[in-house]
Write an enzyme that holds these catalytic residues in place. Structure first.
Site, PDB file in Angstrom:
ATOM      1  N   HIS A  18      -3.506  16.392  -5.188  1.00 54.52           N
ATOM      2  CA  HIS A  18      -4.469  15.694  -4.342  1.00 54.52           C
ATOM      3  C   HIS A  18      -4.294  16.112  -2.884  1.00 54.52           C
ATOM      4  CE1 HIS A  18      -1.307  13.034  -2.996  1.00 54.52           C
ATOM      5  NE2 HIS A  18      -1.100  12.550  -4.209  1.00 54.52           N
ATOM      6  N   HIS A  21      -0.654  16.472  -1.348  1.00 51.85           N
ATOM      7  CA  HIS A  21       0.032  17.703  -1.761  1.00 51.85           C
ATOM      8  C   HIS A  21      -0.590  18.913  -1.071  1.00 51.85           C
ATOM      9  CE1 HIS A  21       0.085  15.206  -5.647  1.00 51.85           C
ATOM     10  NE2 HIS A  21       1.326  15.176  -5.231  1.00 51.85           N
ATOM     11  N   CYS A 126      13.040  -1.412 -10.760  1.00 51.83           N
ATOM     12  CA  CYS A 126      11.621  -1.308 -11.119  1.00 51.83           C
ATOM     13  C   CYS A 126      11.434  -0.052 -11.956  1.00 51.83           C
ATOM     14  CB  CYS A 126      10.727  -1.241  -9.882  1.00 51.83           C
ATOM     15  SG  CYS A 126       8.997  -0.879 -10.320  1.00 51.83           S
ATOM     16  N   CYS A 129       8.855   2.432 -10.355  1.00 54.98           N
ATOM     17  CA  CYS A 129       9.346   3.246  -9.235  1.00 54.98           C
ATOM     18  C   CYS A 129      10.559   4.076  -9.636  1.00 54.98           C
ATOM     19  CB  CYS A 129       9.740   2.367  -8.055  1.00 54.98           C
ATOM     20  SG  CYS A 129       8.388   1.388  -7.396  1.00 54.98           S
ATOM     21  N   CYS A 143       8.607  -6.104  -7.304  1.00 57.21           N
ATOM     22  CA  CYS A 143       8.588  -4.783  -6.675  1.00 57.21           C
ATOM     23  C   CYS A 143       7.507  -4.773  -5.589  1.00 57.21           C
ATOM     24  CB  CYS A 143       8.280  -3.718  -7.724  1.00 57.21           C
ATOM     25  SG  CYS A 143       7.765  -2.150  -7.000  1.00 57.21           S
ATOM     26  N   HIS A 146       4.676  -2.243  -6.930  1.00 51.75           N
ATOM     27  CA  HIS A 146       3.945  -2.542  -8.162  1.00 51.75           C
ATOM     28  C   HIS A 146       3.573  -4.004  -8.319  1.00 51.75           C
ATOM     29  CE1 HIS A 146       5.714   1.389  -9.200  1.00 51.75           C
ATOM     30  NE2 HIS A 146       4.642   1.505  -9.943  1.00 51.75           N
ATOM     31  N   LYS A 302     -17.714   4.654   9.322  1.00 49.23           N
ATOM     32  CA  LYS A 302     -18.325   3.387   8.937  1.00 49.23           C
ATOM     33  C   LYS A 302     -19.599   3.596   8.148  1.00 49.23           C
ATOM     34  CE  LYS A 302     -16.257   0.983  12.738  1.00 49.23           C
ATOM     35  NZ  LYS A 302     -15.940   1.783  13.908  1.00 49.23           N
ATOM     36  N   LYS A 305     -20.612   8.140   3.393  1.00 49.64           N
ATOM     37  CA  LYS A 305     -20.510   8.168   1.948  1.00 49.64           C
ATOM     38  C   LYS A 305     -19.009   8.308   1.773  1.00 49.64           C
ATOM     39  CE  LYS A 305     -22.721  12.071   1.866  1.00 49.64           C
ATOM     40  NZ  LYS A 305     -23.219  12.452   3.164  1.00 49.64           N
TER      41      LYS A 305
HETATM   42 ZN   LIG Z   1       7.784  -0.473  -8.460  1.00 48.20          ZN
END
Ligand SMILES: [Zn+2]
Length: 650
Positions: A18, A21, A126, A129, A143, A146, A302, A305
């Site tokens: 993404h 990266h 967790c 994680c 967590c 999460h 603002k 799209k």
């Molecule tokens: Zn977590």
């Protein structure tokens, strides 16, 4: 020639590539290309991190063995880098035997040296994680990431004696001010090191985590996270004793996002110090620089799209092209600070900087050069021949030729500090100057030796751009070199203006970056950054007309920024000290989210000089800096050509 070794983090194969990266990998690629252009011996490494619970779980869910799962995602990264034109020299995977061998050798060495011991660890864990949380970090017993309950786990594990390196690490960082940069991250780490450093748990029992590298001295355990992942930087070079390691490691520079600052700035140097000690090489294995960048936020606009997520953001490279994508992310983000990614801002830069400034310049210059080559004497004579003053060469000598040198130096300085945005800004100042040179010399109305001189300087300018743009816009730079028939490998040594000679044969190159039609009108608005969410066109329409007398009450002046610093406790405000020629002023501007203080120093800006003073966050502001903003993007008004501070603006 110097040696240069640059790494990206290895990307965890629990997610597909993404924006985050891609940004890291693109700036690393630009840096590697830049150092190669400068003649350095470069080794550029990227790769994937493939062990751990999350991968084992994801693989189980997908119904494939973990290795097959890792193969698939790792291939997706490799493929993405290929389509982005990334020029990495090596691609390391933590499931490769060459990596496992080095990890186990390092673990054994540290165990033999007494740096690793068996202890008991208990903590709130967790599974999402794959980490324990301290009491401080837990939010409502859950967590913080999460928002799920944590599990208390107590088990025997191996520990690295990291605590004993705390004092050494503080002193080492203090002795080397540029070890961690930009400085804000160095300060963050020194702050963190004021609290006692714990030993680092480096293993997990195989009963709980099978998908990892077994400890060489106890195969009931696998090594855990950092002792696996961080060592990739060393294992990819073959480890100590390997010729490649001995050549490149002393020049190692890491490039990371700020999310993994602590492991790279604390664990890793301690690990390298301990390993260096065990090998009798002391501090000699610690890397040279850790370069840290900020986060991308999404959807600042603002009326946008909106770009839904980071994967979608990366897919804009397919819509607008690699070069435009590379340019946008490097120009938009001040390295080290956070930045916003929006399609509007992307298209804005594409149209303004790439299509307009660069694309038009290349089209105009190659058209003039190609026409000259096709029909030398006749064309100029038909148009206005002989009515212009002979200013062409002195102007080039006075402005363009020295500017090529200063531009090159500015890029060099910026790239030494990983300030990609500044390097590009310097190149674009040069592009602006060449555009002005064409306007001023009017080559279409000249002929004979005068025309030749102007055209030769334009050819020089294109050759210069075809070289210095190569690290940033490799495709466009290649097309520019092709248009002017420069078949040599790009080399920074050739990025200078030559002695005057007859212009070379040139092929016309138009549409280098086609303009993107936008459905939202972009208008420039001056004044302080908007806080209103209403569209700016509505606001403009609502305002009553003013007379020239009304406008004349506002005193606008050119100001030179002498110093800039953040206003304490404010995210938005910068305190500027400016010169208005005869006087100095302090003013406060709400631009800190868009500009780093250092980038403003030396700039000539426009201020409202007779604004009544106001106190903002305890700082008295005497005047207002003019800036335009649209769709979450902000630009400070600067001068198109130089004027002294204090000059009147109207
Ligand atoms: Zn977590």
């Amino acid at each position: 020639m110097s040696v240069f070794y640059l790494t990206t983090p290895i990307y965890y194969v629990n997610a597909t590539p993404h924006l985050g990266h891609a940004y890291t990998t693109i700036v690393a690629d630009a840096m590697a290309r830049w150092r190669r252009l400068a003649g350095d011996d470069v080794w550029f490494l990227t790769g994937t991190d493939e062990h751990g619970d999350k991968i084992a779980q994801a693989a189980a869910k997908a119904g494939v063995p973990p290795q097959a799962y890792a193969d698939r995602i790792s291939a997706a990264f490799r493929e993405t880098w290929k389509t982005l034109g990334i020029t990495n020299d090596d691609y390391i995977r933590t499931t490769e035997p060459r990596h496992k061998t080095v990890v186990q050798a390092i673990l054994q060495t540290l165990r033999d040296a007494g740096e690793i011991y068996l202890g008991t660890y208990g903590g709130h864990y967790c599974f999402g994680c794959e980490r324990f949380y301290t009491e401080k970090e837990i939010v409502d017993g859950k967590c913080p990431d999460h928002r799920k309950p944590l599990t208390w786990i107590e088990e025997e594990n191996y520990f690295f004696k990291m605590s004993k390196y705390q004092r050494w690490l503080i002193e080492y960082i203090e002795r080397r001010p540029d070890l961690i940069r930009p400085e804000r991250y160095r300060n963050e780490i020194l702050g963190f090191l004021r609290d006692p450093l714990q030993d680092l748990s480096i293993s997990r029992p195989r009963t709980r985590l099978e998908w990892g590298i077994p400890l060489p001295f106890d195969d009931k355990y696998v090594t855990y996270v950092w002792f696996d992942a961080l060592i990739n930087y060393v294992s990819a070079l073959g480890g100590p004793g390997d010729a490649r390691f001995e050549k490149f490691w002393p020049h190692a520079q890491h490039l990371i996002g700020k999310d993994i600052l602590k492991p790279h700035a604390v664990y890793w140097p301690c690990m390298l110090r301990a390993y260096g000690e065990a090998l009798g090489r002391g501090d000699g294995l610690v890397y040279r620089h850790l370069n840290v960048h900020g986060y991308w936020g999404l959807g600042g606009g603002k009326m946008s799209k909106s770009v839904g997520n980071v994967v979608e953001a990366l897919s804009l490279k397919d819509k607008y092209g690699n070069d435009a994508f590379r340019y946008f992310v490097m120009r938009e983000m001040v390295f080290g600070l956070d930045a916003d990614f929006s399609e509007e801002a992307f298209v804005g830069r594409l149209n303004a900087d790439l299509a307009n400034d660069l694309g038009n310049l290349v089209a105009r210059a190659t058209t003039l050069l190609a026409r000259k080559a096709a029909a030398p004497p006749a064309f100029a004579e038909r148009i206005l021949g002989g009515v212009l003053a002979p200013v062409a060469e002195p102007m080039a000598e006075r402005i363009l030729v020295p500017m090529a040198d200063t531009t090159r130096q500015a890029i060099e300085h910026a790239m030494d500090e990983f300030a990609f945005h500044r390097a590009l800004a310097a190149i674009w100042e040069f592009i602006g100057e060449v555009n002005r040179y064409i306007d001023a010399t009017q080559p279409w109305a000249r002929r004979g030796p005068e025309l030749d001189r102007v055209l030769a300087r334009l050819a020089d300018s294109l050759r210069f751009l075809g070289i210095v743009l190569q690290p940033f816009l490799p495709d466009a730079a290649g097309r520019i070199r092709e248009a002017i028939a420069d078949g040599r490998e790009p080399d920074l040594a050739n990025a200078a203006f030559g002695p005057l000679e007859t212009p070379p044969p040139v092929t016309k190159l138009s549409g280098l970056f086609p303009r993107i039609q936008t459905d939202t009108p972009r208008e420039s608005t001056s004044g302080a950054p908007r806080t209103s969410g209403r569209p700016s066109s509505v606001e403009a329409a609502a305002k009553a007309p003013v007379t020239i007398n009304d406008f004349g009450k506002i005193e606008l002046r050119v100001a030179e920024v002498l110093a800039a610093e953040p206003v304490p406790k404010s995210k938005k405000l910068l305190k500027l000290t400016v010169s208005l020629g005869a006087e100095r002023r302090t003013l406060v501007a709400g631009i800190a989210e868009h500009y780093a203080a250092a980038d403003l120093v030396g700039k000539k800006v426009v201020v409202v000089a007779n604004l009544a003073p106001a106190t903002l966050m305890g700082v008295e502001s005497n005047g207002m800096l003019l800036a335009g903003s649209a769709d979450g993007k902000l630009a400070v008004l600067t001068l198109d050509r130089d004027l002294p501070p204090g000059a009147k603006v109207q």
